[in-house]
Design an enzyme around this catalytic site. Structure first.
Site, PDB file in Angstrom:
ATOM      1  N   HIS A   8      35.968  46.537  49.947  1.00 18.57           N
ATOM      2  CA  HIS A   8      37.326  46.035  49.760  1.00 18.57           C
ATOM      3  C   HIS A   8      37.352  44.507  49.712  1.00 18.57           C
ATOM      4  O   HIS A   8      37.033  43.859  50.700  1.00 18.57           O
ATOM      5  CB  HIS A   8      38.174  46.545  50.929  1.00 18.57           C
ATOM      6  CG  HIS A   8      39.600  46.151  50.893  1.00 18.57           C
ATOM      7  ND1 HIS A   8      40.202  45.423  51.894  1.00 18.57           N
ATOM      8  CD2 HIS A   8      40.572  46.395  49.965  1.00 18.57           C
ATOM      9  CE1 HIS A   8      41.475  45.243  51.602  1.00 18.57           C
ATOM     10  NE2 HIS A   8      41.728  45.817  50.447  1.00 18.57           N
ATOM     11  N   ARG A   9      37.725  43.955  48.567  1.00 21.77           N
ATOM     12  CA  ARG A   9      37.697  42.494  48.341  1.00 21.77           C
ATOM     13  C   ARG A   9      36.270  41.974  48.556  1.00 21.77           C
ATOM     14  O   ARG A   9      36.071  40.866  49.049  1.00 21.77           O
ATOM     15  CB  ARG A   9      38.684  41.754  49.253  1.00 21.77           C
ATOM     16  CG  ARG A   9      40.083  42.366  49.308  1.00 21.77           C
ATOM     17  CD  ARG A   9      41.031  41.604  50.234  1.00 21.77           C
ATOM     18  NE  ARG A   9      42.238  42.395  50.504  1.00 21.77           N
ATOM     19  CZ  ARG A   9      43.192  42.079  51.360  1.00 21.77           C
ATOM     20  NH1 ARG A   9      43.112  40.941  52.028  1.00 21.77           N
ATOM     21  NH2 ARG A   9      44.237  42.857  51.550  1.00 21.77           N
ATOM     22  N   GLU A  35      36.000  46.673  45.182  1.00 20.24           N
ATOM     23  CA  GLU A  35      37.408  46.489  44.844  1.00 20.24           C
ATOM     24  C   GLU A  35      37.709  44.994  44.879  1.00 20.24           C
ATOM     25  O   GLU A  35      37.188  44.268  45.742  1.00 20.24           O
ATOM     26  CB  GLU A  35      38.281  47.219  45.884  1.00 20.24           C
ATOM     27  CG  GLU A  35      39.762  47.272  45.552  1.00 20.24           C
ATOM     28  CD  GLU A  35      40.634  46.216  46.224  1.00 20.24           C
ATOM     29  OE1 GLU A  35      41.854  46.250  46.024  1.00 20.24           O
ATOM     30  OE2 GLU A  35      40.105  45.317  46.940  1.00 20.24           O
ATOM     31  N   ASP A  37      41.096  41.965  43.642  1.00 17.08           N
ATOM     32  CA  ASP A  37      42.495  41.807  43.220  1.00 17.08           C
ATOM     33  C   ASP A  37      42.591  40.673  42.209  1.00 17.08           C
ATOM     34  O   ASP A  37      41.895  39.668  42.350  1.00 17.08           O
ATOM     35  CB  ASP A  37      43.368  41.445  44.433  1.00 17.08           C
ATOM     36  CG  ASP A  37      43.153  42.377  45.598  1.00 17.08           C
ATOM     37  OD1 ASP A  37      43.648  43.511  45.540  1.00 17.08           O
ATOM     38  OD2 ASP A  37      42.463  41.973  46.563  1.00 17.08           O
ATOM     39  N   HIS A  50      43.821  37.778  46.433  1.00 18.37           N
ATOM     40  CA  HIS A  50      44.731  38.843  46.854  1.00 18.37           C
ATOM     41  C   HIS A  50      46.204  38.443  46.774  1.00 18.37           C
ATOM     42  O   HIS A  50      47.028  39.171  46.226  1.00 18.37           O
ATOM     43  CB  HIS A  50      44.410  39.286  48.285  1.00 18.37           C
ATOM     44  CG  HIS A  50      45.320  40.358  48.786  1.00 18.37           C
ATOM     45  ND1 HIS A  50      46.513  40.096  49.419  1.00 18.37           N
ATOM     46  CD2 HIS A  50      45.240  41.707  48.691  1.00 18.37           C
ATOM     47  CE1 HIS A  50      47.116  41.240  49.712  1.00 18.37           C
ATOM     48  NE2 HIS A  50      46.362  42.232  49.284  1.00 18.37           N
ATOM     49  N   GLU A 110      42.193  45.745  41.035  1.00 19.27           N
ATOM     50  CA  GLU A 110      43.597  45.959  41.406  1.00 19.27           C
ATOM     51  C   GLU A 110      44.444  44.877  40.757  1.00 19.27           C
ATOM     52  O   GLU A 110      44.266  43.688  41.015  1.00 19.27           O
ATOM     53  CB  GLU A 110      43.774  45.945  42.930  1.00 19.27           C
ATOM     54  CG  GLU A 110      45.239  46.196  43.267  1.00 19.27           C
ATOM     55  CD  GLU A 110      45.585  46.117  44.743  1.00 19.27           C
ATOM     56  OE1 GLU A 110      44.696  46.135  45.599  1.00 19.27           O
ATOM     57  OE2 GLU A 110      46.803  46.026  45.011  1.00 19.27           O
ATOM     58  N   LYS A 112      47.545  42.816  40.641  1.00 19.13           N
ATOM     59  CA  LYS A 112      48.655  42.410  41.499  1.00 19.13           C
ATOM     60  C   LYS A 112      49.830  42.077  40.576  1.00 19.13           C
ATOM     61  O   LYS A 112      49.739  41.175  39.733  1.00 19.13           O
ATOM     62  CB  LYS A 112      48.251  41.203  42.344  1.00 19.13           C
ATOM     63  CG  LYS A 112      47.284  41.562  43.465  1.00 19.13           C
ATOM     64  CD  LYS A 112      47.891  42.557  44.448  1.00 19.13           C
ATOM     65  CE  LYS A 112      46.986  42.826  45.640  1.00 19.13           C
ATOM     66  NZ  LYS A 112      47.443  43.953  46.461  1.00 19.13           N
ATOM     67  N   ASP A 230      36.357  47.260  54.318  1.00 20.41           N
ATOM     68  CA  ASP A 230      35.876  45.874  54.436  1.00 20.41           C
ATOM     69  C   ASP A 230      34.419  45.841  54.917  1.00 20.41           C
ATOM     70  O   ASP A 230      33.780  44.788  54.887  1.00 20.41           O
ATOM     71  CB  ASP A 230      36.709  45.102  55.475  1.00 20.41           C
ATOM     72  CG  ASP A 230      38.181  44.976  55.103  1.00 20.41           C
ATOM     73  OD1 ASP A 230      38.524  45.111  53.917  1.00 20.41           O
ATOM     74  OD2 ASP A 230      38.994  44.738  56.029  1.00 20.41           O
TER      75      ASP A 230
HETATM   76  O1  G3P Z   1      43.084  48.716  46.519  1.00 21.21           O
HETATM   77  C1  G3P Z   1      43.164  49.017  47.874  1.00 21.21           C
HETATM   78  C2  G3P Z   1      43.821  47.904  48.632  1.00 21.21           C
HETATM   79  O2  G3P Z   1      43.220  46.707  48.268  1.00 21.21           O
HETATM   80  C3  G3P Z   1      45.293  47.842  48.408  1.00 21.21           C
HETATM   81  O3  G3P Z   1      45.948  46.915  49.199  1.00 21.21           O
HETATM   82  O4  G3P Z   1      46.873  44.753  49.829  1.00 21.21           O
HETATM   83  O5  G3P Z   1      44.480  45.236  50.313  1.00 21.21           O
HETATM   84  O6  G3P Z   1      45.242  44.830  47.977  1.00 21.21           O
HETATM   85  P1  G3P Z   1      45.617  45.371  49.323  1.00 21.21           P
HETATM   86 MG    MG Z   2      43.481  45.222  46.820  1.00 19.36          MG
END
Ligand code: G3P
Ligand code: MG
Length: 241
Positions: A8-9, A35, A37, A50, A110, A112, A230
């Site tokens: 995640h990120r 993943e 953003d 993000h 992702e 945004k 994470d």
């Molecule tokens: O894509 C999963 C997650 O990243 C969604 O929420 O706010 O962490 O981008 P956020």
């Molecule tokens: Mg995300």
């Protein structure tokens, strides 16, 4: 088949989120997916961050959309996390695609979209993933399903995953109505009825963001397809990797 581990990120538990060190760390750990953003600068460049402002993750302030790429590259996106990362710059999506071009994992981009909307971002993203040959190893997600519907209209064969937070009933029916391949729920919503319904309807389930080792074990055991975390090393160790 155990769930695919998606960082995640990047490996954002260990390095500043959505930066090259976070993606490199995730690769070093052997992550199976990443993943990230995306937002757009004033001069139409796709950047990996993000928030819609740079306030939280840099030494600057302001909306991403008000800076040109040259301007946003002046800020430090590392020190807020740890002084050892001082001077780390915001990556463009192109830079990340270049880093990942020989990697065989799944890239989750992702989009945004809201409260700031970026005109034409879906077209740009599809052009980029075609240019870098990511069509078969990318899944786009967003909380803004209109954006994903637009993207699907531009590129029907590219996969989309619908992000959501609430305990929706039979969301796989909704996913099918949009031609989505996956649902990306907040992980609290993983219940047997949802897992079974997704399997019956051929919809993948990739919950976010699961960091606690016991919760990773529970969510994996529930039979999901991917797990967004994470700490990719933790999820990989649960898998025995
Ligand atoms: O894509 C999963 C997650 O990243 C969604 O929420 O706010 O962490 O981008 P956020
Ligand atoms: Mg995300």
């Amino acid at each position: 088949m155990m769930a695919l581990v998606i960082a995640h990120r990047g490996a954002s538990g260990y390095a500043p989120e959505n930066t090259m060190p976070a993606f490199e760390k995730a690769l070093d750990m052997g992550t199976e997916g990443i993943e990230l953003d995306v937002h757009m600068t004033a001069d139409g460049e796709i950047v990996v961050i993000h928030d819609h402002t740079i306030d939280r993750t840099s030494n600057g302030k302001g909306l991403v959309k008000t800076f040109t790429l040259d301007q946003i590259k002046e800020f430090d996106f590392g020190s807020w996390f740890n002084p050892g990362f001082r001077g780390i710059k915001i990556p463009t999506l192109g830079e990340v695609l270049e880093l990942l071009k020989d990697w065989e994992g799944l890239l989750n981009i992702e989009i945004k979209s809201g409260p700031i909307f970026y005109e034409g971002i879906e077209d740009k993203l599809i052009d980029m993933i075609k240019e870098y040959n990511f069509e078969d190893r990318v899944i786009f997600s967003s909380f803004n399903h209109y954006s994903l519907r637009d993207l699907k209209a531009i590129a029907p064969s590219v996969e989309i995953g619908l992000l959501y937070m609430a305990g929706l009933v039979e969301p796989y029916q909704y996913a099918k109505s949009l031609g989505a391949e996956a649902l990306h729920p907040l992980y609290y919503n993983i219940v047997p009825e949802l897992v079974e319904g997704c399997k019956r309807n051929g919809i993948k389930l990739n919950p976010f963001t699961v960091n606690d080792i016991k919760e990773i074990e529970m969510i994996m055991a529930a039979g999901v397809d991917g797990i967004i975390t994470d700490y990719p090393d933790r999820a990989l160790s649960v898998k025995g990797n």
